[in-house]
Design a protein around this motif. Structure first.
Motif, PDB file in Angstrom:
ATOM      1  N   THR A 116       0.990  -1.327   0.062  1.00 27.23           N
ATOM      2  CA  THR A 116       0.551  -0.026  -0.091  1.00 27.23           C
ATOM      3  C   THR A 116       0.628   1.172  -0.027  1.00 27.23           C
ATOM      4  O   THR A 116       0.272   2.753  -0.129  1.00 27.23           O
ATOM      5  CB  THR A 116      -1.187  -0.318   1.550  1.00 27.23           C
ATOM      6  OG1 THR A 116      -0.067  -0.243   2.313  1.00 27.23           O
ATOM      7  CG2 THR A 116      -1.739  -1.342   1.459  1.00 27.23           C
ATOM      8  N   SER A 117       2.569   0.710  -0.323  1.00 31.59           N
ATOM      9  CA  SER A 117       3.076   2.411  -0.504  1.00 31.59           C
ATOM     10  C   SER A 117       3.162   3.614  -1.382  1.00 31.59           C
ATOM     11  O   SER A 117       3.019   4.133  -1.594  1.00 31.59           O
ATOM     12  CB  SER A 117       4.213   1.986  -0.366  1.00 31.59           C
ATOM     13  OG  SER A 117       5.031   0.881  -1.583  1.00 31.59           O
ATOM     14  N   SER A 118       2.401   3.254  -2.820  1.00 32.30           N
ATOM     15  CA  SER A 118       1.675   3.505  -3.497  1.00 32.30           C
ATOM     16  C   SER A 118       1.120   3.976  -4.078  1.00 32.30           C
ATOM     17  O   SER A 118      -0.423   2.482  -4.378  1.00 32.30           O
ATOM     18  CB  SER A 118       2.453   3.004  -4.627  1.00 32.30           C
ATOM     19  OG  SER A 118       2.045   3.766  -6.210  1.00 32.30           O
ATOM     20  N   PRO A 119       0.084   4.912  -4.666  1.00 42.02           N
ATOM     21  CA  PRO A 119      -0.809   5.321  -4.774  1.00 42.02           C
ATOM     22  C   PRO A 119      -1.671   4.041  -6.356  1.00 42.02           C
ATOM     23  O   PRO A 119      -3.236   4.839  -6.554  1.00 42.02           O
ATOM     24  CB  PRO A 119      -1.740   6.482  -4.556  1.00 42.02           C
ATOM     25  CG  PRO A 119      -0.427   7.273  -4.433  1.00 42.02           C
ATOM     26  CD  PRO A 119       0.598   5.984  -4.178  1.00 42.02           C
ATOM     27  N   ILE A 148     -17.074   7.078  -2.428  1.00 44.37           N
ATOM     28  CA  ILE A 148     -16.025   7.190  -1.732  1.00 44.37           C
ATOM     29  C   ILE A 148     -15.215   8.566  -0.748  1.00 44.37           C
ATOM     30  O   ILE A 148     -14.737   8.174   1.116  1.00 44.37           O
ATOM     31  CB  ILE A 148     -14.888   6.959  -2.816  1.00 44.37           C
ATOM     32  CG1 ILE A 148     -15.358   5.793  -3.734  1.00 44.37           C
ATOM     33  CG2 ILE A 148     -13.206   7.327  -2.677  1.00 44.37           C
ATOM     34  CD1 ILE A 148     -14.070   6.031  -4.981  1.00 44.37           C
ATOM     35  N   ALA A 149     -15.891   9.517  -0.196  1.00 45.19           N
ATOM     36  CA  ALA A 149     -15.437  10.295   0.354  1.00 45.19           C
ATOM     37  C   ALA A 149     -16.343   9.608   1.772  1.00 45.19           C
ATOM     38  O   ALA A 149     -15.232  10.084   2.872  1.00 45.19           O
ATOM     39  CB  ALA A 149     -16.496  11.784   0.452  1.00 45.19           C
ATOM     40  N   LEU A 163      -5.943   5.033  -0.615  1.00 45.35           N
ATOM     41  CA  LEU A 163      -6.848   5.258  -1.303  1.00 45.35           C
ATOM     42  C   LEU A 163      -7.187   6.992  -1.178  1.00 45.35           C
ATOM     43  O   LEU A 163      -7.363   7.311  -2.401  1.00 45.35           O
ATOM     44  CB  LEU A 163      -8.349   5.155  -0.964  1.00 45.35           C
ATOM     45  CG  LEU A 163      -9.758   5.283  -1.204  1.00 45.35           C
ATOM     46  CD1 LEU A 163      -9.553   4.676  -2.571  1.00 45.35           C
ATOM     47  CD2 LEU A 163     -10.705   4.438  -0.773  1.00 45.35           C
ATOM     48  N   LEU A 164      -6.360   7.243  -0.415  1.00 46.80           N
ATOM     49  CA  LEU A 164      -6.614   9.374   0.564  1.00 46.80           C
ATOM     50  C   LEU A 164      -5.877  10.028  -0.647  1.00 46.80           C
ATOM     51  O   LEU A 164      -6.768  10.249  -1.657  1.00 46.80           O
ATOM     52  CB  LEU A 164      -6.301   9.555   1.689  1.00 46.80           C
ATOM     53  CG  LEU A 164      -6.977  10.849   1.459  1.00 46.80           C
ATOM     54  CD1 LEU A 164      -8.139  11.590   1.813  1.00 46.80           C
ATOM     55  CD2 LEU A 164      -5.883  10.980   3.543  1.00 46.80           C
ATOM     56  N   PRO A 165      -4.812   9.671  -1.271  1.00 45.66           N
ATOM     57  CA  PRO A 165      -4.945  10.606  -2.044  1.00 45.66           C
ATOM     58  C   PRO A 165      -5.029   9.938  -3.843  1.00 45.66           C
ATOM     59  O   PRO A 165      -4.434  11.059  -4.066  1.00 45.66           O
ATOM     60  CB  PRO A 165      -2.808  10.059  -1.596  1.00 45.66           C
ATOM     61  CG  PRO A 165      -2.829   8.675  -1.379  1.00 45.66           C
ATOM     62  CD  PRO A 165      -3.872   8.892  -0.231  1.00 45.66           C
ATOM     63  N   ALA A 166      -4.931   9.060  -3.506  1.00 43.74           N
ATOM     64  CA  ALA A 166      -5.569   8.336  -5.657  1.00 43.74           C
ATOM     65  C   ALA A 166      -6.252   8.700  -5.240  1.00 43.74           C
ATOM     66  O   ALA A 166      -7.042   9.741  -6.403  1.00 43.74           O
ATOM     67  CB  ALA A 166      -5.826   6.762  -5.369  1.00 43.74           C
ATOM     68  N   ALA A 167      -7.791   9.317  -5.258  1.00 42.21           N
ATOM     69  CA  ALA A 167      -9.017   9.863  -4.341  1.00 42.21           C
ATOM     70  C   ALA A 167      -8.591  11.776  -4.640  1.00 42.21           C
ATOM     71  O   ALA A 167      -9.883  11.603  -5.368  1.00 42.21           O
ATOM     72  CB  ALA A 167      -9.430   9.590  -3.289  1.00 42.21           C
ATOM     73  N   THR A 168      -7.728  11.792  -3.852  1.00 42.31           N
ATOM     74  CA  THR A 168      -7.155  13.180  -4.101  1.00 42.31           C
ATOM     75  C   THR A 168      -6.871  13.700  -5.507  1.00 42.31           C
ATOM     76  O   THR A 168      -7.540  14.836  -5.922  1.00 42.31           O
ATOM     77  CB  THR A 168      -6.925  13.394  -2.806  1.00 42.31           C
ATOM     78  OG1 THR A 168      -7.347  13.329  -2.033  1.00 42.31           O
ATOM     79  CG2 THR A 168      -6.085  15.538  -3.288  1.00 42.31           C
ATOM     80  N   ALA A 193      -8.671  17.091   6.268  1.00 44.62           N
ATOM     81  CA  ALA A 193      -7.401  16.075   6.423  1.00 44.62           C
ATOM     82  C   ALA A 193      -6.624  16.559   5.378  1.00 44.62           C
ATOM     83  O   ALA A 193      -4.856  16.198   4.950  1.00 44.62           O
ATOM     84  CB  ALA A 193      -8.006  14.791   5.854  1.00 44.62           C
ATOM     85  N   ILE A 194      -6.198  16.813   3.933  1.00 44.26           N
ATOM     86  CA  ILE A 194      -5.814  17.119   3.275  1.00 44.26           C
ATOM     87  C   ILE A 194      -5.101  18.197   3.453  1.00 44.26           C
ATOM     88  O   ILE A 194      -3.489  18.255   2.519  1.00 44.26           O
ATOM     89  CB  ILE A 194      -6.136  17.646   1.766  1.00 44.26           C
ATOM     90  CG1 ILE A 194      -7.341  16.240   0.951  1.00 44.26           C
ATOM     91  CG2 ILE A 194      -5.987  17.565   0.113  1.00 44.26           C
ATOM     92  CD1 ILE A 194      -8.277  16.808  -0.100  1.00 44.26           C
ATOM     93  N   ASP A 195      -5.257  19.001   4.162  1.00 45.28           N
ATOM     94  CA  ASP A 195      -4.614  20.394   4.701  1.00 45.28           C
ATOM     95  C   ASP A 195      -3.765  20.018   5.642  1.00 45.28           C
ATOM     96  O   ASP A 195      -2.070  20.330   5.037  1.00 45.28           O
ATOM     97  CB  ASP A 195      -5.733  21.261   5.385  1.00 45.28           C
ATOM     98  CG  ASP A 195      -5.846  22.876   4.540  1.00 45.28           C
ATOM     99  OD1 ASP A 195      -5.484  22.574   3.248  1.00 45.28           O
ATOM    100  OD2 ASP A 195      -7.314  23.272   4.648  1.00 45.28           O
TER     101      ASP A 195
END
Length: 747
Positions: A116-119, A148-149, A163-168, A193-195
């Motif tokens: 899970t190290s790479s999105p 997803i959110a 999943l978070l960075p991928a969805a972002t 969370a993104i901030d």
């Protein structure tokens, strides 16, 4: 007899031969509702095969009706999304979205069992889901995004850290925060969370590494040994205080509580020994059976401290952990301005936005955000920020500077000069304002004023940077003053001998006067004095194709992740007929999780070209569509269009990208020029001339003159065409070579 009867895939979907892609998608969604996929997998497989075959057949049928003059793979644009929330045919859209989301979630659980190290695998999963026919309307896509959110905001599950960075990235959450506002509280959690993640990333490498290690370890249900447990406890307290929303998404809150309870359950003496890195002899089979002298000292010290505490509280106070520094607006403004200086406009926009949230009465974050939006070619958003800043403080120097930047980007150079002048009245010798007013003067054609302003800035601040040196050089080139340009170039190199940009600017000045070998000589000086991948890249571009590989190899050695270097090397492989080698090189670049959307889109288009050249049309189509979704600004869209048209590939797709860029910015000269080249390649010469005319009205590019000249000659206007070609060569002596490398030559 209806021809559909001989096409079994259409019969399976209940369609006629005039069905378009939208009808095929709707039919698939309707038929899918009638199948229990778990109980009848064969029927589902048959239906899916019919759907895939029907799409390919419809696209091929449409391709056969398109007549173009240049050979190209015509990529069919995805159908327009249906704005009607409730699709026809009695299909329950929510049930379809629920079914797709369930499959997506199950797939994510499978991915979580691996690395899970790479999105990247999660990005692919979202990409495939968004292309599923069940998401055939805007409402369906938004419903999938909302699910997803909600999933992420509900707390960590294995794989959410990827999943978070991928969805972002895939949904553009960090670029357009308004998308998250639609989702209520889950959107607020993700926005915060993104901030927090961006603040985490801005820490020194060693701090980020240690905190990241603890966050990753917390995903493991097993407790660490006592020493590690105690050593990491302060780090847990810090990350939990600084990044509570992000932490709850990317690691286990349950394990955080278990770690804290385990530490509190330890006897005080055990905690003290663990913090010193010591164990009791019985805890370590390798330990000696006798106490060492160090043990004696430590235990004696503890006994003395115990006796000294008699008559007081028998429990020693816990060591206090300094609270984390408070998040401030000033901190985000500072980080935002640094990001601006590095060209990281989206990052800067996010920091200035956070600053305005923390200090809503401060006008400065809005003005800075207006500058960032303007430089990112998002001018409407920039104007909104200007208005917000003016409401808070309508008479400050920064606001007028920001107005100058926006006016300059809009091509309103007189307004820009006026805004910068008013800013200088409030802050008379502000270096940034002086430099930007010099640029506005140059854009307005007031060359003497521009040079005077730049020279005055150099007297005030000789260490300002390359700008005050480069602008007078560019003005001399623009005015065709060869001797002055050479003098300015050498003065710049003498003042900035370690600045790689100075060598690149000087080389371009020589190029403008047709001195290719002199330009190469300057770049050779540069790679010795200030080795830089961009210098090697520029020198490679000036060399003949057969001599470029060594410089491109050097560029990649200095900047292995440079998209420009990778694309240039892939271009070379394509020119030499090595399409598979180019695709492999570009695929490795796409594995870099740090690629932003703009760079990822550029690499995807290049790989799509490689796939097209190797005959993998389906893979190419997927890359083009993915790249299109990642393109946000007019600049991004135009860059994708340019990559396709200069390589004479997928011209219909290139035209749609140019049109999208112009829809975002109707007077964008570079996009008008790109559109002219697409139309020229397609044989639509009258339309090409119109596009070039519009581009030249905004900015007189040599390429626009040259392309218009070629189009005029094609229509029989040899006199007008030759006049344009001469004007282009006067502005850029190497313009013939540039077009020749694209396979375009005057008749």
């Amino acid at each position: 007899m209806d021809h559909a009867e001989s096409l079994s895939f259409l019969t399976r979907l209940g369609l006629r031969t005039d069905a378009d892609e939208r009808a095929i998608r709707r039919a698939y969604a309707r038929e899918l509702k009638q199948i229990d996929q778990e109980a009848d997998p064969e029927s589902f497989q048959t239906l899916r095969e019919a759907y895939d075959t029907a799409l390919q057949w419809a696209r091929q049928r449409d391709d056969d009706t398109v007549q173009v003059s240049a050979p190209a793979l015509d990529i069919v644009a995805p159908p327009a999304e249906d704005p009607i929330a409730e699709p026809s045919g009695g299909v329950d859209e929510n049930e379809l979205v629920d079914a797709l989301f369930t499959q997506f979630h199950d797939h994510c659980r499978t991915l979580a069992d691996g690395d899970t190290s790479s999105p990247h695998p999660w990005r692919q999963a979202i990409h495939y889901a968004l292309n599923d026919p069940r998401l055939f309307s805007i409402a369906a896509r938004e419903g999938f995004e909302r699910r997803i959110a909600i999933l992420l905001a509900g707390g960590w599950q294995p794989g959410h850290e990827a999943l978070l960075p991928a969805a972002t990235e895939m949904f553009g959450w960090s670029v357009d925060r308004r998308r998250l506002q639609r989702f209520g509280y889950p959107g607020f959690v993700l926005d915060t969370a993104i901030d927090e993640r961006e603040i985490f990333d801005r820490q020194p490498d060693e701090v980020r590494y240690e905190q990241g290690r603890v966050i990753a370890r917390l995903r493991d249900a097993s407790l660490p040994d006592t020493h590690q447990l105690v050593a990491d406890a302060p780090r847990i307290n810090i990350v939990e205080a600084r990044y509570p929303h992000w932490l709850a998404i990317v690691t286990s809150a349950t394990n955080i509580n278990r770690w804290r309870e385990a530490v509190e359950a330890l006897p005080l003496w055990r905690r003290k020994m663990a913090s010193l890195g010591l164990r009791r002899a019985s805890d370590d089979p390798r330990a000696s059976s006798k106490f060492s002298a160090l043990w004696t000292v430590i235990i004696g010290f503890m006994l003395i401290m115990r006796l000294a505490s008699c008559g007081h509280d028998a429990v020693a106070p816990k060591a206090s952990i300094p609270p984390p520094p408070l998040e401030t607006a000033a901190e985000h403004i500072e980080r935002g301005t640094k990001a601006l200086g590095h060209g990281e406009y989206n990052n800067a926009i996010n920091h200035f936005g956070r600053a305005s949230q923390l200090d809503p009465q401060n006008a400065s974050p809005h003005a800075w955000r207006a500058i960032a939006y303007a430089w990112n070619n998002q001018l409407d958003l920039a104007q909104t920020e200007l208005d917000l800043s003016a409401e808070l403080n309508g008479a400050n120097a920064l606001l007028f500077r920001a107005r100058g930047v926006v006016a300059n980007k809009r091509g309103l150079y007189a307004d820009a000069i006026d805004a910068y002048t008013r800013s200088r009245q409030l802050e008379p010798e502000h270096p940034f304002t002086m430099m930007q007013r010099a640029v506005a003067y140059a854009n307005h054609g007031d060359y003497d004023q521009a040079v005077a302003e730049a020279d005055h800035l150099l007297k005030l601040d000789p260490n300002y940077g390359i700008g005050p040196y480069r602008l007078p050089l560019q003005v001399a080139v623009q005015r065709d003053r060869r001797d002055e340009a050479y003098k300015r170039a050498e003065a710049m190199l003498a003042a900035l001998p370690d600045n790689s940009d100075a060598y690149a600017s000087a080389a371009r000045a020589y190029l403008n006067f047709g001195q290719r070998q002199d330009a190469i000589a300057v770049l050779t000086r540069g790679v010795v004095a200030a080795p830089d991948a961009d210098l090697y890249l520029l020198r490679a571009q000036l060399k003949d194709r057969q001599d470029r590989r060594a410089d491109l190899t050097s560029a990649l050695a200095l900047a292995p992740q440079s998209v420009q270097a990778i694309n240039a090397m892939a271009d070379l492989e394509l020119d030499e007929g090595n399409a598979s080698a180019a695709a492999s090189l570009l695929s490795k670049a796409l594995n870099d999780a740090k690629l932003d959307d703009e760079l990822r889109a550029a690499v995807l288009v290049m790989r799509g070209i490689a796939y097209t050249r190797s005959g993998a049309d389906t893979l190419a189509r997927g890359d083009y569509e993915h790249a299109r979704k990642l393109a946000v600004t007019a600049t991004d869209l135009n860059n994708l269009c340019w990559r396709l048209v200069t390589r004479n590939t997928s011209l219909s797709t290139a035209l749609s990208l140019c049109d999208a860029a112009l829809q975002a910015d109707p007077v964008y000269a570079a996009a008008l020029d790109s559109r002219g080249l697409v139309l020229l390649r397609m044989g639509r010469y009258r339309d090409a001339i119109n596009a070039y005319d519009a581009a030249i009205r905004k900015q007189t590019y040599a390429a626009s003159l040259f392309g218009r000249g070629l189009a005029k000659r094609k229509l029989g206007d040899l006199t007008g065409g030759d006049a344009d070609l001469r004007a282009a060569r006067a502005k850029a002596p190497l313009v013939d070579r540039d077009f020749s490398e694209m396979g375009i030559k005057p008749d």
